[in-house]
Design a protein around this motif. Structure first.
Motif, mmCIF file in Angstrom:
data_model
loop_
_atom_site.group_PDB
_atom_site.id
_atom_site.type_symbol
_atom_site.label_atom_id
_atom_site.label_comp_id
_atom_site.label_asym_id
_atom_site.label_seq_id
_atom_site.Cartn_x
_atom_site.Cartn_y
_atom_site.Cartn_z
ATOM 1 N N LEU A 276 0.801 -1.216 0.000
ATOM 2 C CA LEU A 276 0.000 0.000 0.000
ATOM 3 C C LEU A 276 0.843 1.278 0.000
ATOM 4 O O LEU A 276 0.569 2.178 -0.805
ATOM 5 C CB LEU A 276 -0.967 -0.007 1.183
ATOM 6 N N PRO A 277 1.851 1.432 0.849
ATOM 7 C CA PRO A 277 2.608 2.690 0.827
ATOM 8 C C PRO A 277 3.256 2.979 -0.526
ATOM 9 O O PRO A 277 3.254 4.117 -0.994
ATOM 10 C CB PRO A 277 3.655 2.497 1.925
ATOM 11 N N THR A 278 3.793 1.953 -1.163
ATOM 12 C CA THR A 278 4.410 2.150 -2.481
ATOM 13 C C THR A 278 3.359 2.512 -3.516
ATOM 14 O O THR A 278 3.556 3.409 -4.349
ATOM 15 C CB THR A 278 5.160 0.881 -2.918
ATOM 16 N N ALA A 279 2.211 1.829 -3.486
ATOM 17 C CA ALA A 279 1.144 2.106 -4.445
ATOM 18 C C ALA A 279 0.655 3.542 -4.307
ATOM 19 O O ALA A 279 0.438 4.234 -5.313
ATOM 20 C CB ALA A 279 -0.013 1.124 -4.246
ATOM 21 N N VAL A 280 0.483 4.018 -3.072
ATOM 22 C CA VAL A 280 0.008 5.390 -2.874
ATOM 23 C C VAL A 280 1.083 6.389 -3.293
ATOM 24 O O VAL A 280 0.766 7.432 -3.879
ATOM 25 C CB VAL A 280 -0.418 5.611 -1.413
ATOM 26 N N ARG A 281 2.347 6.102 -3.001
ATOM 27 C CA ARG A 281 3.416 6.997 -3.454
ATOM 28 C C ARG A 281 3.376 7.175 -4.970
ATOM 29 O O ARG A 281 3.528 8.285 -5.494
ATOM 30 C CB ARG A 281 4.780 6.454 -3.019
ATOM 31 N N LEU A 282 3.176 6.074 -5.677
ATOM 32 C CA LEU A 282 3.100 6.161 -7.134
ATOM 33 C C LEU A 282 1.842 6.900 -7.568
ATOM 34 O O LEU A 282 1.868 7.668 -8.542
ATOM 35 C CB LEU A 282 3.132 4.759 -7.741
ATOM 36 N N GLY A 283 0.742 6.705 -6.851
ATOM 37 C CA GLY A 283 -0.462 7.463 -7.154
ATOM 38 C C GLY A 283 -0.238 8.958 -7.003
ATOM 39 O O GLY A 283 -0.688 9.762 -7.839
ATOM 40 N N ILE A 284 0.478 9.348 -5.961
ATOM 41 C CA ILE A 284 0.783 10.760 -5.740
ATOM 42 C C ILE A 284 1.665 11.294 -6.866
ATOM 43 O O ILE A 284 1.434 12.392 -7.396
ATOM 44 C CB ILE A 284 1.479 10.960 -4.381
ATOM 45 N N GLY A 285 2.667 10.526 -7.251
ATOM 46 C CA GLY A 285 3.558 10.967 -8.323
ATOM 47 C C GLY A 285 2.811 11.192 -9.627
ATOM 48 O O GLY A 285 2.995 12.218 -10.298
ATOM 49 N N ALA A 286 1.939 10.257 -9.988
ATOM 50 C CA ALA A 286 1.167 10.395 -11.223
ATOM 51 C C ALA A 286 0.213 11.574 -11.141
ATOM 52 O O ALA A 286 0.067 12.346 -12.099
ATOM 53 C CB ALA A 286 0.400 9.104 -11.500
ATOM 54 N N ALA A 287 -0.451 11.735 -10.002
ATOM 55 C CA ALA A 287 -1.402 12.830 -9.847
ATOM 56 C C ALA A 287 -0.716 14.187 -9.929
ATOM 57 O O ALA A 287 -1.239 15.136 -10.522
ATOM 58 C CB ALA A 287 -2.136 12.694 -8.515
ATOM 59 N N SER A 288 0.476 14.287 -9.342
ATOM 60 C CA SER A 288 1.188 15.565 -9.363
ATOM 61 C C SER A 288 1.565 15.967 -10.782
ATOM 62 O O SER A 288 1.520 17.152 -11.134
ATOM 63 C CB SER A 288 2.436 15.502 -8.477
#
Length: 315
Positions: A276-288
């Motif tokens: 989960l932490p890695t998946a959310v980090r990648l979600g944040i990167g894509a969203a930014s």
């Protein structure tokens, strides 16, 4: 075939993007968007085999819409073509997150989705690794709400990670109905991604992202990722609380769909086995990165770009 990594359920919209205040003579751009398409495009770009379960009008505009879905790398086998019209909206986008949407959705093709459509695609739902839905889809009609709940039950019982973005829209539904839909879905969800303060205030009764995450878990979800605009994302789950920063990018022009991109990317990476932490980090990167394009799918970053932009970098 039924072995999708991610299946999304909802409505793909015709998007009219207004470059200035909506008035006579304003310049309008035509595109295709909606939370389900934005999230699906992001999931596909994040490496997942992705499909959208929906209905689209069987007309020329519907043909162009389906072509756009394919162009974004999303599979179309679960899209049913039906008589009628497609949902649409007018958007005046900005970076504040306080955007006004004018919808034309009543009686649209996707608003007529029901439990029968879910049963028709049961194989896809039992075979997928993740299911993504949102409060926008639940708000379209009573039959859509029932369809999303049925899909969540089927997918969760088969072991899929169900991801739900409450995505509250006051012009589509009431807070009371949105809260009821959230409460019904939460026990089936691996992750819920409310925004704060908008979703948190209306649906969870708080402006505090930590309290909002706790409220999501109290409803029965296994984890929450509470997005706080361009500031941070608060993640709470089995491994405890985690606050992640949102990176600043140059050239930002429009925040439309950023939350959808985060949800779609996160769901894809969960489906592909990331914690989960890695998946959310990648979600944040894509969203930014997504805010550097106009409209919901104006900028969908590649996975390599997303890794580079993710907070704390690639492990």
């Amino acid at each position: 075939m039924s072995d999708y990594d991610v299946v999304l359920i909802g409505e793909i919209l015709v998007e009219f993007y207004c470059e200035g205040p909506p008035a006579d003579g304003a310049r309008i751009g035509l595109g295709f968007s909606g939370d389900v398409l934005n999230a699906a495009a992001a999931a596909s770009a994040a490496g997942a085999r992705t499909a959208i379960l929906t209905a689209v009008a069987d007309d020329q505009l519907g043909d162009a819409l389906v072509d756009r879905v394919r162009a974004l790398g999303v599979e179309t086998a679960l899209i049913r073509r039906v008589p009628g019209g497609n949902g649409a909206y007018l958007l005046h986008g900005d970076l504040s997150g306080e955007r006004e949407f004018t919808y034309w959705r009543t009686g649209s093709a996707a608003s007529r989705l029901g439990v029968a459509d879910i049963e028709r695609e049961r194989a896809a739902l039992t075979g997928t690794r993740a299911l993504v839905a949102s409060g926008v889809g639940s708000a379209l009609s009573d039959s859509c709400r029932d369809a999303i709940l049925a899909a969540a039950r089927i997918a969760a019982d088969a072991g899929a990670a169900v991801v739900y973005d409450p995505n509250f829209r006051a012009r589509l539904t009431t807070a009371e109905r949105a809260r009821a839909a959230l409460a019904d879905l939460a026990p089936h969800c691996a992750l819920i991604t409310p925004s704060c303060p908008a979703d948190a205030r209306a649906l969870l009764g708080t402006d505090d992202p930590v309290a909002a995450a706790g409220a999501v878990l109290a409803l029965g979800a296994r984890a929450a990722a509470v997005t706080c605009g361009a500031e941070r994302v608060v993640v709470t789950g089995p491994d405890g609380p985690l606050t992640l920063p949102v990176p600043t990018v140059s050239g930002a022009v429009d925040a439309t769909g950023a939350g959808d991109v985060l949800t779609g990317t996160t769901a894809a990476r969960l489906a592909l086995g990331d914690p989960l932490p890695t998946a959310v980090r990648l979600g944040i990167g894509a969203a930014s990165l997504s805010v550097t394009g106009r409209g919901g799918t104006g900028r969908i970053p590649t996975l390599a770009e997303t890794w580079a932009a993710a907070p704390a970098g690639r492990p």
